[in-house]
Design an enzyme around this catalytic site. Structure first.
Site, PDB file in Angstrom:
ATOM      1  N   GLY A  13       0.811  -1.216   0.000  1.00 43.09           N
ATOM      2  CA  GLY A  13       0.000   0.000   0.000  1.00 43.09           C
ATOM      3  C   GLY A  13       0.838   1.256   0.000  1.00 43.09           C
ATOM      4  O   GLY A  13       0.558   2.209   0.731  1.00 43.09           O
ATOM      5  N   PHE A  17      -1.204   7.774   2.729  1.00 41.67           N
ATOM      6  CA  PHE A  17      -0.775   8.908   3.565  1.00 41.67           C
ATOM      7  C   PHE A  17       0.303   8.475   4.553  1.00 41.67           C
ATOM      8  O   PHE A  17       1.400   9.048   4.598  1.00 41.67           O
ATOM      9  CB  PHE A  17      -2.005   9.463   4.288  1.00 41.67           C
ATOM     10  CG  PHE A  17      -1.738  10.397   5.427  1.00 41.67           C
ATOM     11  CD1 PHE A  17      -0.975  11.541   5.251  1.00 41.67           C
ATOM     12  CD2 PHE A  17      -2.282  10.153   6.684  1.00 41.67           C
ATOM     13  CE1 PHE A  17      -0.744  12.422   6.312  1.00 41.67           C
ATOM     14  CE2 PHE A  17      -2.067  11.021   7.741  1.00 41.67           C
ATOM     15  CZ  PHE A  17      -1.291  12.157   7.560  1.00 41.67           C
ATOM     16  N   TYR A 171     -15.905  -1.365  10.147  1.00 43.11           N
ATOM     17  CA  TYR A 171     -14.501  -1.095   9.805  1.00 43.11           C
ATOM     18  C   TYR A 171     -13.604  -1.340  11.022  1.00 43.11           C
ATOM     19  O   TYR A 171     -12.549  -1.980  10.918  1.00 43.11           O
ATOM     20  CB  TYR A 171     -14.329   0.340   9.306  1.00 43.11           C
ATOM     21  CG  TYR A 171     -12.879   0.743   9.208  1.00 43.11           C
ATOM     22  CD1 TYR A 171     -12.079   0.288   8.161  1.00 43.11           C
ATOM     23  CD2 TYR A 171     -12.290   1.543  10.187  1.00 43.11           C
ATOM     24  CE1 TYR A 171     -10.737   0.627   8.083  1.00 43.11           C
ATOM     25  CE2 TYR A 171     -10.956   1.883  10.119  1.00 43.11           C
ATOM     26  CZ  TYR A 171     -10.175   1.423   9.076  1.00 43.11           C
ATOM     27  OH  TYR A 171      -8.842   1.763   9.005  1.00 43.11           O
ATOM     28  N   LYS A 175     -10.468  -4.234  11.572  1.00 46.34           N
ATOM     29  CA  LYS A 175      -9.076  -4.043  12.001  1.00 46.34           C
ATOM     30  C   LYS A 175      -8.725  -5.038  13.109  1.00 46.34           C
ATOM     31  O   LYS A 175      -7.624  -5.613  13.113  1.00 46.34           O
ATOM     32  CB  LYS A 175      -8.868  -2.618  12.487  1.00 46.34           C
ATOM     33  CG  LYS A 175      -9.092  -1.545  11.428  1.00 46.34           C
ATOM     34  CD  LYS A 175      -8.183  -1.692  10.226  1.00 46.34           C
ATOM     35  CE  LYS A 175      -6.730  -1.443  10.543  1.00 46.34           C
ATOM     36  NZ  LYS A 175      -5.875  -1.473   9.330  1.00 46.34           N
ATOM     37  N   SER A 220      -7.985  11.698   7.570  1.00 50.54           N
ATOM     38  CA  SER A 220      -7.498  12.496   8.699  1.00 50.54           C
ATOM     39  C   SER A 220      -7.013  13.875   8.269  1.00 50.54           C
ATOM     40  O   SER A 220      -7.080  14.828   9.051  1.00 50.54           O
ATOM     41  CB  SER A 220      -6.391  11.751   9.454  1.00 50.54           C
ATOM     42  OG  SER A 220      -5.307  11.464   8.609  1.00 50.54           O
TER      43      SER A 220
END
Length: 345
Positions: A13, A17, A171, A175, A220
């Site tokens: 990935g 960010f 979500y 995780k 974010s």
């Protein structure tokens, strides 16, 4: 011991960010990095955002679908370490299992299976980017008086998540379930590598990845931009009550790879509590020219919010991590956004 210059780190990935900062940390330390991307089109943007002096240390592997059988088989060949930062961020879904749970769990397991099957004798450590979402129990809300640590787990089950109506709740469950699957895999299969997991809450801080539009910001960064773009009349209520600076989270990944004591450990990477009111207070104090765009709210009230606390002592003692202040994190985030406003006009 093998020097960083002789080691290859696989970063999944790589266009994200946080991944951009992880990439920068490893490259600047002298490591070679092989980043996974979903398509060739992402590579140019990553190279553009990367310091040219490191381009000869940067390579790529195309992984269009992390859930596909053998998706990572080629990417893991010959690597010394793996940082698995790729994870789908989906809050709206028609089918919670298909669209949120399975991609998170299967993507992580596919990477671990490929790493174990490759039998690289030089592969010693795998770092999985998890989340505070895997620690906190959403059903308890802000849980005043409670202090979360690495010993805590989000108790959500796959069955409950698959039927839950809230994409955000699911979500968070994904995780936890993906991280649990990783630990279960290592315990059962006993691969040649050790596992460490990194669990940050809100990841705030300056962007160094390529941004082409202020309408296409990561989650974010968008929450910070909303505080300065004039769209809000009041600071938003607290959601996740914890945060970490993106640069500190990236540093935690590097330290978790390098520190022998990090093997088999889980780390809550949190600088402290997060309040939009406090962020607004900082912005109004540090950027007087933005005061007409930034909500006033009730100055000082953010420090008094009765919310859970986060124990970051393990990250400090085992990793030796030092956390940036909220003021530095918010200020640097805003500086980046103001620069982007000028560049993207």
């Amino acid at each position: 011991m093998t020097s960083p210059a002789e080691q290859i780190i696989l970063l999944t990935g790589a266009s994200g960010f946080l991944a951009a900062h992880i990439l920068d940390k490893f490259l600047s330390k002298g490591y070679k990095v092989r980043g996974t991307v979903r398509s060739e089109s992402s590579i140019e943007a990553i190279r553009k955002a990367t310091n040219p002096q490191y381009h000869d240390k940067l390579s790529f592997a195309i992984v269009p679908d992390m859930q596909a059988p053998y998706a990572f088989d080629e990417a893991v060949q010959g690597v010394n370490g793996i940082v698995h930062s790729a994870s789908p961020f989906v809050l709206q879904a028609e089918d919670m299992a298909r669209d949120i749970l399975d991609p998170a769990i299967n993507g992580t397991l596919n990477m671990l299976k490929a790493a174990a099957a490759a039998k690289n004798p030089q592969l010693k450590r795998v770092i999985v980017t998890s989340s505070f979402a895997a620690i906190g129990d959403l059903d308890h809300g802000h849980r005043p008086g409670y202090t979360y640590s690495e010993r805590d787990w989000n108790p959500a089950t796959y069955e409950a998540a698959a039927k839950h109506p809230s994409g955000a709740w699911v979500y968070c469950a994904s995780k936890a379930l993906a991280e649990r699957a990783a630990w279960d895999f290592v315990e059962k299969e006993k691969p040649q590598f050790s596992l460490s997991t990194i669990c940050p809450p809100w990841i705030i801080g300056p962007n160094i990845n390529t941004i082409t539009s202020l309408n296409k910001l990561n989650e974010s960064t968008q929450i910070i931009y909303n505080l300065i773009n004039g769209s809000l009349t009041a600071p938003p209520p607290t959601d996740f009550a914890g945060y970490a600076d993106v640069r500190d989270v990236a540093e935690a990944h590097l330290l978790a790879y390098e520190k022998p004591a990090a093997a088999g450990e889980r780390f809550l990477i949190a600088a402290g509590n997060w309040s939009y009111q406090t962020a607004c207070d900082i912005i109004r104090a540090e950027f007087p020219e933005l005061r007409d765009r930034v909500p006033v709210g009730t100055p000082g009230a953010g420090e008094k919010e009765d919310v859970y606390r986060l124990d970051n002592s393990k990250a400090k003692t085992v990793l030796g991590l030092k956390f940036r202040s909220t003021k530095e994190t918010v200020t640097d985030s805003v500086k980046t956004l103001l620069r982007l406003e000028k560049e993207l006009k």
